[in-house]
Motif scaffolding. Structure first.
Motif, short mmCIF file in Angstrom:
data_model
loop_
_atom_site.label_atom_id
_atom_site.label_comp_id
_atom_site.label_asym_id
_atom_site.label_seq_id
_atom_site.Cartn_x
_atom_site.Cartn_y
_atom_site.Cartn_z
N LYS A 1 -3.01 0.53 22.17
CA LYS A 1 -2.24 2.08 22.04
C LYS A 1 -0.70 1.70 22.21
N GLY A 2 -0.18 0.94 21.34
CA GLY A 2 1.41 0.63 21.34
C GLY A 2 2.10 0.24 22.51
N LYS A 3 1.21 -0.23 23.23
CA LYS A 3 1.81 -0.80 24.69
C LYS A 3 2.22 -2.35 24.66
N LEU A 4 1.89 -3.01 23.72
CA LEU A 4 2.30 -4.33 23.26
C LEU A 4 3.55 -4.25 22.65
N ASP A 5 4.46 -5.17 22.64
CA ASP A 5 5.67 -5.33 22.17
C ASP A 5 5.31 -5.85 20.53
N ALA A 6 5.36 -4.85 19.55
CA ALA A 6 5.04 -5.23 18.15
C ALA A 6 5.90 -6.00 17.54
N GLU B 1 -3.21 -3.98 13.90
CA GLU B 1 -4.39 -3.68 14.51
C GLU B 1 -4.28 -4.24 15.98
N ARG B 2 -3.90 -5.00 16.39
CA ARG B 2 -3.76 -5.30 17.76
C ARG B 2 -2.86 -4.35 18.50
N TRP B 3 -1.75 -4.03 17.90
CA TRP B 3 -0.61 -3.20 18.79
C TRP B 3 -1.52 -1.71 18.73
N ALA B 4 -2.22 -1.38 17.71
CA ALA B 4 -2.80 -0.11 17.82
C ALA B 4 -3.97 0.19 18.59
N GLU B 5 -4.80 -1.16 18.62
CA GLU B 5 -5.87 -1.09 19.82
C GLU B 5 -5.36 -1.02 21.10
N TRP C 1 8.76 1.98 15.23
CA TRP C 1 8.71 1.84 16.43
C TRP C 1 9.34 3.07 17.13
N ALA C 2 9.94 3.77 16.42
CA ALA C 2 10.87 5.03 17.22
C ALA C 2 9.64 6.25 17.38
N GLU C 3 8.34 6.16 16.89
CA GLU C 3 7.56 7.10 16.77
C GLU C 3 6.32 6.31 17.24
N PRO C 4 6.09 5.53 18.34
CA PRO C 4 5.11 4.90 18.52
C PRO C 4 3.46 5.55 18.44
N GLU C 5 3.59 6.91 19.15
CA GLU C 5 2.46 7.61 19.45
C GLU C 5 1.77 8.21 18.00
N PHE C 6 2.60 8.46 17.08
CA PHE C 6 2.23 8.75 15.85
C PHE C 6 1.52 7.52 15.20
N TYR C 7 2.33 6.34 15.08
CA TYR C 7 1.77 5.24 14.40
C TYR C 7 0.43 4.80 14.98
N VAL C 8 0.51 4.78 16.39
CA VAL C 8 -0.83 4.25 16.99
C VAL C 8 -1.94 5.02 16.61
#
Length: 90
Positions: free
Chosen positions: A76-81, A70-74, A2-9
């Motif tokens: 774009k990391g805007k949801l609370d994982a 999958e939902r979190w990535a869809e 969660w510290a690097e959401p852009e990378f993981y998305v």
């Protein structure tokens, strides 16, 4: 993660789109599932139904994690994982 959401998305969106990467993820998930089964079985002792229950619980746990990712990535990391995971495990 969660510290690097852009990378993981980007990473998970790629994994979920490319069949070979998704298959690799499923292979890794199977290893994690088996580790969960082993840990649960050790706690259950000699219960004859323990293996079946452990396999069901481990498979369900991995399904929750993958669905939340999958939902979190869809989105774009805007949801609370963490909230997605918590909701899945309720």
């Amino acid at each position: 993660m969660w510290a690097e959401p852009e990378f993981y998305v980007r990473r998970y969106r790629l994994v979920f789109r490319i069949p070979a990467l998704r298959e690799r993820m499923h292979t890794t998930d199977a290893i994690h599932e088996e580790l969960l089964v082993t840990a649960m079985q050790q706690r259950a002792g000699d219960d004859p139904e323990a293996l079946l229950v452990a396999r069901i619980v481990a498979a369900a746990a991995m399904a929750v994690v993958n669905t939340a990712l999958e939902r979190w990535a869809e989105q774009k990391g805007k949801l609370d994982a963490d909230a997605l995971l918590a909701e899945g495990f309720q």
